[in-house]
Design a protein around this motif. Structure first.
Motif, PDB file in Angstrom:
ATOM      1  N   UNK A  94       0.797  -1.227   0.000  1.00 43.37           N
ATOM      2  CA  UNK A  94       0.000   0.000   0.000  1.00 43.37           C
ATOM      3  C   UNK A  94       0.825   1.271   0.000  1.00 43.37           C
ATOM      4  N   UNK A  95       0.176   2.308  -0.416  1.00 43.43           N
ATOM      5  CA  UNK A  95       0.733   3.655  -0.295  1.00 43.43           C
ATOM      6  C   UNK A  95      -0.344   4.540   0.337  1.00 43.43           C
ATOM      7  N   UNK A 103       5.134  12.216  -3.487  1.00 39.34           N
ATOM      8  CA  UNK A 103       3.967  11.375  -3.742  1.00 39.34           C
ATOM      9  C   UNK A 103       4.175  10.565  -5.026  1.00 39.34           C
ATOM     10  N   UNK A 104       4.690  11.217  -6.041  1.00 35.63           N
ATOM     11  CA  UNK A 104       4.939  10.534  -7.310  1.00 35.63           C
ATOM     12  C   UNK A 104       5.919   9.376  -7.116  1.00 35.63           C
ATOM     13  N   UNK A 123       4.152   6.492  -5.406  1.00 43.23           N
ATOM     14  CA  UNK A 123       3.217   5.835  -6.342  1.00 43.23           C
ATOM     15  C   UNK A 123       4.004   4.931  -7.301  1.00 43.23           C
ATOM     16  N   UNK A 124       5.142   5.423  -7.765  1.00 35.53           N
ATOM     17  CA  UNK A 124       5.961   4.618  -8.684  1.00 35.53           C
ATOM     18  C   UNK A 124       6.511   3.378  -7.990  1.00 35.53           C
ATOM     19  N   UNK A 163       5.101   1.795  -5.459  1.00 30.49           N
ATOM     20  CA  UNK A 163       3.969   0.883  -5.288  1.00 30.49           C
ATOM     21  C   UNK A 163       3.680   0.153  -6.601  1.00 30.49           C
ATOM     22  N   UNK A 164       3.656   0.904  -7.683  1.00 33.86           N
ATOM     23  CA  UNK A 164       3.382   0.334  -8.997  1.00 33.86           C
ATOM     24  C   UNK A 164       4.400  -0.763  -9.320  1.00 33.86           C
TER      25      UNK A 164
END
Lengths: 172, 77
Positions: free
Chosen positions: B10-11, B22-23, B26-27, B29-30
């Protein structure tokens, strides 16, 4: 440099997790349908997405199902990454295709810790609600990461946690 | 709920987190979830996933035991 976690150290416990994974897959396929006895499935909506895994020239819009409760809360963030079907663009269903999905967990009154922010430890037992929404490319050749980032950024809130399930094209 | 759910990481956006931070999360997590899915599909070795998790500050042992706990909850439900 990260510490390396050896196969010996983790292999046994991962095997246990994978055994559960296969068990669950088998059970899903063989479980007798409890018609009229189980919890009723919530309302859902059908949407159309453009898959990421196909070149734009040969892309086929896919029809996907999203629960109405997820659609309601995630619609604005997902935007045109998933749209209602039209006569001109009805979308098709293809066996083995699983759309990319953004998963959002909205907590209900739980204090956060640094660890749980990152790992989302046992989320299935945490108070709150989980929502899942399929998404596709908004423009020709848009990357999956790009689309995912845009959706999460639009839905971001400290009371929400996000995860992701990649688009899959499975055979057989 | 599908079979990938117990393996999710999770993020959570934090108050005051800037756009670049944040970016990055997200990266990460992806990338983690791509790798975890590849592991479940037998396309990569588990050690790749363990190293990736550790790089992102997640203890691989905790991740695996958490997945088992989640399966227990799903199989009982």
């Amino acid at each position: 440099m990260a510490r390396r976690f050896s196969r010996i150290e983790q292999g046994e416990v991962l095997n246990e997790a994978l055994i559960r994974y296969r068990q669950y897959q088998t059970e899903r396929l063989t479980r007798a349908r409890r018609v009229g006895q189980g919890t009723p499935r919530g309302a859902s909506v059908q949407l159309v997405i453009d898959p990421f895994g196909l070149p734009a020239a040969s892309s086929i819009p896919m029809r996907v199902r999203v629960s109405q409760r997820s659609r309601t809360i995630m619609d604005t963030g997902v935007g045109t990454h998933a749209v209602a079907p039209t006569t001109a663009r009805p979308g098709t269903r293809q066996p083995g295709f699983e759309p990319a999905k953004v998963v959002m967990f909205a907590r209900a009154g739980e204090a956060r810790t640094a660890t749980s922010q990152i790992t989302g430890q046992p989320y299935l037992r945490r108070p709150g609600a989980s929502y899942t929404h399929a998404f596709g490319a908004q423009a020709a050749n848009e990357a999956e990461m790009e689309a995912y980032s845009e959706i999460v950024s639009a839905l971001a809130d400290p009371l929400r946690s996000f995860s992701y399930k990649p688009e899959r094209h499975r055979q057989g | 709920m599908d079979e990938l759910s117990p393996f999710l990481t999770w993020f959570t956006p934090e108050e005051g987190m800037n756009a670049a931070d944040m970016q990055l999360e997200i990266e990460r997590l992806f990338r983690r979830q791509q790798a975890i899915t590849a592991l479940l599909d037998d396309r990569i070795d588990e050690e790749v996933v363990y190293d990736l998790l550790a790089d992102d500050g997640i203890n691989p042992h905790d991740w695996v035991t958490n997945a088992i706990d989640n399966f227990e909850a799903m199989l009982r439900s």
